[in-house]
Design a protein around this motif. Sequence first.
Motif, PDB file in Angstrom:
ATOM      1  N   LYS A  51      48.380  78.227  56.057  1.00 13.66           N
ATOM      2  CA  LYS A  51      49.427  77.029  55.346  1.00 13.66           C
ATOM      3  C   LYS A  51      48.317  76.443  54.274  1.00 13.66           C
ATOM      4  O   LYS A  51      47.268  75.973  54.925  1.00 13.66           O
ATOM      5  CB  LYS A  51      50.117  76.270  56.135  1.00 13.66           C
ATOM      6  N   GLU A  92      48.232  73.156  54.115  1.00 12.87           N
ATOM      7  CA  GLU A  92      48.050  71.926  54.379  1.00 12.87           C
ATOM      8  C   GLU A  92      47.140  72.032  55.695  1.00 12.87           C
ATOM      9  O   GLU A  92      46.521  70.771  55.934  1.00 12.87           O
ATOM     10  CB  GLU A  92      49.379  71.194  54.873  1.00 12.87           C
ATOM     11  N   LEU A  93      46.823  73.035  55.955  1.00 13.56           N
ATOM     12  CA  LEU A  93      45.890  73.243  57.063  1.00 13.56           C
ATOM     13  C   LEU A  93      44.249  73.359  56.795  1.00 13.56           C
ATOM     14  O   LEU A  93      43.396  73.053  57.555  1.00 13.56           O
ATOM     15  CB  LEU A  93      45.964  74.668  57.985  1.00 13.56           C
ATOM     16  N   GLU A 127      41.943  69.992  57.859  1.00 18.40           N
ATOM     17  CA  GLU A 127      41.483  70.128  59.143  1.00 18.40           C
ATOM     18  C   GLU A 127      40.677  71.171  59.379  1.00 18.40           C
ATOM     19  O   GLU A 127      39.664  71.032  60.161  1.00 18.40           O
ATOM     20  CB  GLU A 127      42.730  70.354  60.051  1.00 18.40           C
ATOM     21  N   LEU A 128      40.696  72.372  58.841  1.00 25.58           N
ATOM     22  CA  LEU A 128      39.855  73.611  58.976  1.00 25.58           C
ATOM     23  C   LEU A 128      38.432  73.083  58.514  1.00 25.58           C
ATOM     24  O   LEU A 128      37.372  73.407  59.164  1.00 25.58           O
ATOM     25  CB  LEU A 128      40.348  74.736  58.195  1.00 25.58           C
ATOM     26  N   LYS A 151      43.880  79.946  64.688  1.00 24.08           N
ATOM     27  CA  LYS A 151      44.539  78.464  64.317  1.00 24.08           C
ATOM     28  C   LYS A 151      44.791  78.337  62.912  1.00 24.08           C
ATOM     29  O   LYS A 151      45.700  77.716  62.660  1.00 24.08           O
ATOM     30  CB  LYS A 151      43.493  77.503  64.882  1.00 24.08           C
ATOM     31  N   TYR A 152      43.926  78.879  62.107  1.00 24.70           N
ATOM     32  CA  TYR A 152      44.085  78.540  60.380  1.00 24.70           C
ATOM     33  C   TYR A 152      44.540  79.722  59.601  1.00 24.70           C
ATOM     34  O   TYR A 152      44.902  79.499  58.304  1.00 24.70           O
ATOM     35  CB  TYR A 152      42.981  78.001  60.074  1.00 24.70           C
TER      36      TYR A 152
END
Length: 196
Positions: free
Chosen positions: A13, A15-16, A19-20, A128-129
């Motif tokens: 996504k 929007e990740l 954070e990544l 996670k990403y």
Amino acid sequence: MGISFHYSGRIAKAELLPELVEEVKEIAVLYHWKYKIYETYLPEDDLGKVVYNSNIYGISITPPGCETVSICFLSNGLMSDIVHLLFFGKNETREESEYLYMLAVKTQFAGVETHQLIIHLFRYLSKKYLSDFKLIDEGGYWETNDAELLKTNFKRTAALIDGFALALQCLPLKEGETIETYFERLMKEVNDKRKL
């Protein structure tokens, strides 16, 4: 020549991405690895499209002795890097444009521990990403999680590199000899020594 791994995928996504990037940066700082941050906000309306803009999004890290590891994306969300974008971004043929998304990193001279750390990082990031993530590890660690197999593969490859370097030193190019003839002679010598 040397142990490498090859990978491809996409961000799950848009929007990740911030954070990544922040998590990978924290790991780079922890291990004192060089890093470079590119754009950190993907245009959401480009995700999944064939077309992409000329920007790179994400982060790259460079552990000591290792080639740069790109955790970067094009605006369409597919993994790529700045070098691939420069070389393959304008290609019109499908065969050449596919190289845009084929990433590889040589870890041979970084060592077993660094190779393991990077593979574990990709295990984490892929869960996670990332989506559609694929990694092929010439050391066999991604597929098996077997540290002894990885060490064996690193030692075997180092021995091949050392043997080839020694052969180059012991059998220099003769005056007037072509590169093709030289390598034929060199490989004959190497193969003859293996038979002993």
